[in-house]
Design a protein around this motif. Structure first.
Motif, short mmCIF file in Angstrom:
data_model
loop_
_atom_site.label_atom_id
_atom_site.label_comp_id
_atom_site.label_asym_id
_atom_site.label_seq_id
_atom_site.Cartn_x
_atom_site.Cartn_y
_atom_site.Cartn_z
N LEU A 148 76.23 32.32 -61.80
CA LEU A 148 77.52 32.22 -62.45
C LEU A 148 77.47 32.74 -63.90
O LEU A 148 78.37 33.43 -64.36
N ILE A 149 76.38 32.40 -64.60
CA ILE A 149 76.22 32.90 -65.98
C ILE A 149 76.29 34.43 -65.98
O ILE A 149 76.96 35.04 -66.81
N LEU A 150 75.63 35.05 -65.01
CA LEU A 150 75.60 36.52 -64.96
C LEU A 150 76.93 37.11 -64.50
O LEU A 150 77.25 38.25 -64.84
N LYS A 151 77.70 36.35 -63.76
CA LYS A 151 79.04 36.83 -63.39
C LYS A 151 79.96 36.82 -64.62
O LYS A 151 80.84 37.67 -64.74
N VAL A 152 79.74 35.85 -65.49
CA VAL A 152 80.54 35.78 -66.72
C VAL A 152 80.04 36.79 -67.75
O VAL A 152 80.83 37.47 -68.40
N ILE A 207 73.38 30.89 -82.72
CA ILE A 207 74.13 32.12 -83.02
C ILE A 207 73.16 33.23 -83.43
O ILE A 207 72.31 33.03 -84.30
N GLY A 208 73.30 34.36 -82.79
CA GLY A 208 72.42 35.49 -83.07
C GLY A 208 71.14 35.49 -82.26
O GLY A 208 70.40 36.47 -82.25
N LYS A 209 70.89 34.36 -81.58
CA LYS A 209 69.65 34.26 -80.81
C LYS A 209 69.88 34.32 -79.31
O LYS A 209 68.94 34.50 -78.54
N VAL A 210 71.15 34.09 -78.88
CA VAL A 210 71.41 34.01 -77.43
C VAL A 210 72.64 34.84 -77.07
O VAL A 210 73.46 35.20 -77.92
N ASP A 211 72.75 35.13 -75.76
CA ASP A 211 73.88 35.91 -75.25
C ASP A 211 74.95 35.01 -74.62
O ASP A 211 76.07 35.45 -74.37
N ALA A 212 74.57 33.78 -74.31
CA ALA A 212 75.50 32.82 -73.72
C ALA A 212 74.89 31.43 -73.87
O ALA A 212 73.68 31.29 -74.11
N PRO A 238 79.86 33.19 -74.93
CA PRO A 238 80.34 32.60 -73.67
C PRO A 238 79.67 31.26 -73.39
O PRO A 238 78.45 31.12 -73.49
N LEU A 239 80.51 30.30 -73.05
CA LEU A 239 80.04 28.94 -72.79
C LEU A 239 80.27 28.61 -71.32
O LEU A 239 81.41 28.57 -70.85
N ILE A 240 79.17 28.39 -70.59
CA ILE A 240 79.27 28.08 -69.16
C ILE A 240 78.77 26.66 -68.95
O ILE A 240 77.71 26.28 -69.45
N ALA A 254 82.64 26.70 -64.65
CA ALA A 254 81.64 25.74 -64.17
C ALA A 254 81.63 25.73 -62.65
O ALA A 254 82.70 25.72 -62.03
N LEU A 255 80.44 25.78 -62.09
CA LEU A 255 80.27 25.56 -60.66
C LEU A 255 79.64 24.19 -60.56
O LEU A 255 78.43 24.03 -60.71
#
Length: 319
Positions: A148-152, A207-212, A238-240, A254-255
């Motif tokens: 799901l993270i990769l779909k977002v 912030i600046g360290k992650v993609d989601a 992006p927040l999953i 969210a799944l």
């Protein structure tokens, strides 16, 4: 028989009737580590299931106490419940369940919203415990969560996670998510937040360290979810989430389990105990219903507009 004697007999009969009713009245004591929408939904599911099974207020007395996020208070509530001797005690989330299990080896205990009851030492395995404990887990398979993270965010490589290092539910998810991400060449960046006031600063540190950012059902995080959402919106991260209630509060998707449905599933076990079954003869269960919830408006705010495919997959869309 004199009028006086008839009056005394009538009064005695009334007292006996009341005593019999009191003896028939069963009780359910419910406690949660903290109040937040997911745990509140689980509690409502339990009480609605009791009513649906015929256990209304005339048949069962229900009491509820929240530990307000304080493990020490959870211990106090557990000891009070043991003294009250309810027919069944329900513990929502791991800290409350651990407190109750530590307080009694005989009081029938049903846990719910606990990710890993074995790691939390509530039960020794997933079979019927033979003790006074059973319940329902909210454990999620993490492979679909990463999907799901990769779909977002299809280009995501570094995933941030804010969690309480003192909550066993969360440390287990962090450990397993790290392994699942590694299988796909991705990494987990951890941001511990021991208290609710630490959640926003921990999120800002990502912030600046992650993609989601991915959130588990960590109670500190869920209790103050809006503070996490504010950071994600401002930084366009992006927040999953793993629970669907968090999507209504600002996560993109969210799944997860519907905590109300999990509460109903928990309530069915409580009913079995009220009818005389023993907790130790009922194997722990895992929540049986998963659903995908998306929030298109949050996706835009966080710089990750949802694909038409993902929108079509969703069972629920926050308007």
């Amino acid at each position: 028989m004199s009028l006086r004697h008839r009056q005394l007999l009538a009064a005695a009969a009334a007292v006996l009737s009341l005593s019999a009713a009191a003896a028939e009245m069963q009780s359910v004591a419910i406690t949660a580590i903290v109040d937040h929408p997911a745990l509140d939904a689980a509690r409502k599911g339990v009480t609605d299931e009791l009513k649906a099974a015929g256990y209304g207020e005339d048949k069962v007395k229900v009491q509820y106490q929240s530990a307000q996020g304080n493990p020490a208070t959870a211990g106090q509530i557990a000891r009070k419940f043991v003294g009250d001797k309810p027919t069944v005690a329900v513990a929502i989330a791991t800290p409350s369940a651990q407190a109750l299990v530590a307080a009694s080896k005989t009081l029938p205990i049903v846990f719910t919203a606990v990710t890993d009851p074995v790691a939390a030492k509530l039960v020794s395995n997933w079979k019927a415990s033979g003790t006074n404990v059973t319940g329902v887990s909210d454990m999620l398979p993490l492979g679909p969560q990463v999907d799901l993270i990769l779909k977002v965010k299809p280009t995501a490589k570094r995933i941030g996670m804010v969690y309480s290092p003192g909550e066993v539910n969360s440390t287990i998810v962090a450990k397993e998510l790290k392994a699942e991400l590694a299988k796909r060449g991705m990494t987990l960046v951890e941001a511990p937040a021991a208290r609710t006031v630490d959640v926003a600063p921990a999120a800002k540190s990502l912030i600046g360290k992650v993609d989601a950012i991915y959130t588990s059902t960590d109670n500190n995080v869920v209790s103050t979810y809006e503070s996490l959402v504010a950071v994600a919106n401002q930084a366009k991260l992006p927040l999953i989430a793993s629970d669907t209630d968090s999507v209504k509060r600002g996560a993109i998707a969210a799944l997860g389990m519907n905590y109300y449905d999990m509460g109903r599933q928990t309530g069915k076990i409580v009913v079995r105990l009220l009818k005389g079954e023993k907790a130790g003869t009922i194997a722990p269960e895992v929540g049986s219903k998963l659903s995908l919830t998306v929030n298109p408006a949050a996706a835009i705010k966080q710089g990750a507009p949802l694909s038409a495919t993902l929108l079509k997959e969703a069972q629920n869309t926050v308007k």
